[in-house]
Write a protein that holds these residues in place. Structure first.
Motif, mmCIF file in Angstrom:
data_model
loop_
_atom_site.group_PDB
_atom_site.id
_atom_site.type_symbol
_atom_site.label_atom_id
_atom_site.label_comp_id
_atom_site.label_asym_id
_atom_site.label_seq_id
_atom_site.Cartn_x
_atom_site.Cartn_y
_atom_site.Cartn_z
ATOM 1 N N THR A 24 -8.468 -7.860 6.291
ATOM 2 C CA THR A 24 -9.017 -8.236 4.984
ATOM 3 C C THR A 24 -8.844 -7.087 3.995
ATOM 4 O O THR A 24 -8.437 -7.285 2.850
ATOM 5 C CB THR A 24 -10.499 -8.610 5.115
ATOM 6 O OG1 THR A 24 -10.620 -9.703 6.032
ATOM 7 C CG2 THR A 24 -11.099 -8.991 3.768
ATOM 8 N N ALA A 25 -9.146 -5.869 4.433
ATOM 9 C CA ALA A 25 -9.013 -4.689 3.559
ATOM 10 C C ALA A 25 -7.571 -4.466 3.159
ATOM 11 O O ALA A 25 -7.283 -4.188 1.987
ATOM 12 C CB ALA A 25 -9.567 -3.461 4.258
ATOM 13 N N LEU A 26 -6.650 -4.593 4.107
ATOM 14 C CA LEU A 26 -5.238 -4.382 3.805
ATOM 15 C C LEU A 26 -4.698 -5.455 2.865
ATOM 16 O O LEU A 26 -3.921 -5.157 1.955
ATOM 17 C CB LEU A 26 -4.422 -4.328 5.095
ATOM 18 C CG LEU A 26 -4.692 -3.101 5.976
ATOM 19 C CD1 LEU A 26 -3.933 -3.224 7.298
ATOM 20 C CD2 LEU A 26 -4.335 -1.822 5.272
ATOM 21 N N THR A 63 -5.395 4.344 3.727
ATOM 22 C CA THR A 63 -4.139 4.677 3.067
ATOM 23 C C THR A 63 -3.269 5.432 4.077
ATOM 24 O O THR A 63 -3.692 6.468 4.615
ATOM 25 C CB THR A 63 -4.374 5.560 1.828
ATOM 26 O OG1 THR A 63 -5.219 4.849 0.918
ATOM 27 C CG2 THR A 63 -3.065 5.927 1.152
ATOM 28 N N PRO A 64 -2.068 4.936 4.361
ATOM 29 C CA PRO A 64 -1.202 5.616 5.334
ATOM 30 C C PRO A 64 -0.772 7.000 4.830
ATOM 31 O O PRO A 64 -0.600 7.206 3.629
ATOM 32 C CB PRO A 64 0.018 4.696 5.441
ATOM 33 C CG PRO A 64 -0.383 3.407 4.821
ATOM 34 C CD PRO A 64 -1.466 3.703 3.849
ATOM 35 N N LEU A 98 -2.720 8.400 11.849
ATOM 36 C CA LEU A 98 -3.887 8.862 11.115
ATOM 37 C C LEU A 98 -3.795 8.406 9.668
ATOM 38 O O LEU A 98 -2.718 8.366 9.080
ATOM 39 C CB LEU A 98 -3.985 10.386 11.176
ATOM 40 C CG LEU A 98 -4.172 10.959 12.574
ATOM 41 C CD1 LEU A 98 -4.054 12.482 12.542
ATOM 42 C CD2 LEU A 98 -5.512 10.542 13.150
ATOM 43 N N PHE A 99 -4.932 8.074 9.096
ATOM 44 C CA PHE A 99 -5.016 7.606 7.720
ATOM 45 C C PHE A 99 -5.700 8.663 6.860
ATOM 46 O O PHE A 99 -6.290 9.622 7.371
ATOM 47 C CB PHE A 99 -5.791 6.290 7.668
ATOM 48 C CG PHE A 99 -5.102 5.186 8.421
ATOM 49 C CD1 PHE A 99 -4.068 4.471 7.843
ATOM 50 C CD2 PHE A 99 -5.478 4.873 9.719
ATOM 51 C CE1 PHE A 99 -3.419 3.459 8.537
ATOM 52 C CE2 PHE A 99 -4.844 3.863 10.422
ATOM 53 C CZ PHE A 99 -3.813 3.150 9.833
ATOM 54 N N MET A 139 0.850 -1.168 0.000
ATOM 55 C CA MET A 139 0.000 0.000 0.000
ATOM 56 C C MET A 139 0.902 1.240 0.000
ATOM 57 O O MET A 139 1.834 1.339 0.772
ATOM 58 C CB MET A 139 -0.901 -0.013 1.238
ATOM 59 C CG MET A 139 -1.900 1.119 1.269
ATOM 60 S SD MET A 139 -3.010 1.044 2.696
ATOM 61 C CE MET A 139 -4.015 -0.350 2.258
ATOM 62 N N ASN A 140 0.616 2.184 -0.885
ATOM 63 C CA ASN A 140 1.406 3.403 -0.993
ATOM 64 C C ASN A 140 1.129 4.328 0.191
ATOM 65 O O ASN A 140 0.003 4.451 0.639
ATOM 66 C CB ASN A 140 1.081 4.140 -2.287
ATOM 67 C CG ASN A 140 1.527 3.361 -3.506
ATOM 68 O OD1 ASN A 140 2.432 2.554 -3.440
ATOM 69 N ND2 ASN A 140 0.878 3.604 -4.619
ATOM 70 N N THR A 141 2.180 4.981 0.645
ATOM 71 C CA THR A 141 2.053 5.985 1.692
ATOM 72 C C THR A 141 2.033 7.353 1.033
ATOM 73 O O THR A 141 2.893 7.663 0.209
ATOM 74 C CB THR A 141 3.235 5.884 2.679
ATOM 75 O OG1 THR A 141 3.219 4.590 3.287
ATOM 76 C CG2 THR A 141 3.136 6.948 3.754
ATOM 77 N N LEU A 142 1.049 8.161 1.406
ATOM 78 C CA LEU A 142 0.945 9.516 0.876
ATOM 79 C C LEU A 142 1.691 10.488 1.767
ATOM 80 O O LEU A 142 1.808 10.275 2.973
ATOM 81 C CB LEU A 142 -0.521 9.950 0.819
ATOM 82 C CG LEU A 142 -1.435 9.234 -0.145
ATOM 83 C CD1 LEU A 142 -2.884 9.665 0.076
ATOM 84 C CD2 LEU A 142 -1.018 9.512 -1.576
ATOM 85 N N SER A 143 2.154 11.574 1.185
ATOM 86 C CA SER A 143 2.680 12.673 1.984
ATOM 87 C C SER A 143 1.594 13.744 2.043
ATOM 88 O O SER A 143 0.672 13.766 1.225
ATOM 89 C CB SER A 143 3.960 13.242 1.357
ATOM 90 O OG SER A 143 3.654 13.923 0.163
ATOM 91 N N ILE A 144 1.715 14.634 2.994
ATOM 92 C CA ILE A 144 0.754 15.728 3.114
ATOM 93 C C ILE A 144 0.788 16.579 1.852
ATOM 94 O O ILE A 144 -0.259 16.992 1.336
ATOM 95 C CB ILE A 144 1.031 16.571 4.379
ATOM 96 C CG1 ILE A 144 0.731 15.745 5.640
ATOM 97 C CG2 ILE A 144 0.226 17.858 4.376
ATOM 98 C CD1 ILE A 144 -0.720 15.327 5.802
#
Length: 152
Positions: free
Chosen positions: A146-148, A32-33, A49-50, A1-6
């Motif tokens: 399951t979602a992950l 999404t992290p 926080l996601f 799963m991709n991690t987003l930046s602010i």
């Protein structure tokens, strides 16, 4: 799963505003992290926080800072503090401090400056309570796993 930046989120904020409800209703998108997005409030602990948490808090205006706060220097040893207030411009994404003393060194994204800014908020506990009081999408452990797994 991709991690987003602010900064990734704010570069595509119109997309997130348009697809907000869809993201909240899909666990693989909701969870999404987001890099450096968390609550660390003593003595209440640490919560990551996601994407869904942040969108829910921002778009419900619970973590959109419109009250005055203190702008802090970039480094924690820098003692400079200046009064700071903007309307609909400061989006809280990192809440760090003490629920008892209220002292904090939190981070917001300033849309007008297009960068992260360190601030001291009037009440850490208020923002923590806003997070806990949201009707955000919550899953039990089995649903989350399951979602992950389906997202990978």
């Amino acid at each position: 799963m991709n991690t987003l930046s602010i900064s990734d989120i704010f570069q595509n904020l119109d997309y997130y505003k348009t697809h907000y409800l869809s993201i909240l209703s899909h666990p693989d998108q909701y969870f999404t992290p987001v890099e450096n997005a968390y609550i660390r409030v003593w003595p209440l602990g640490h919560i990551d926080l996601f994407l869904g948490d942040l969108l829910h808090l921002w778009f419900s205006e619970k973590w959109l800072i419109n009250d005055s706060c203190l702008r802090l220097g970039e480094h924690k040893d820098d003692g400079r503090k200046t009064s700071f207030q903007r309307e609909n411009d400061l989006y809280l994404y990192q809440l760090a401090g003490s629920a008892l003393s209220g002292s904090n060194r939190s981070q917001v994204w300033s849309q007008s400056e297009n960068k992260a800014v360190h601030v001291s908020l009037n009440s850490v506990f208020q923002y923590y309570a806003n997070y806990k009081g949201t009707s955000a999408h919550k899953l039990d452990r089995k649903q989350l796993l399951t979602a992950l797994k389906s997202a990978v």
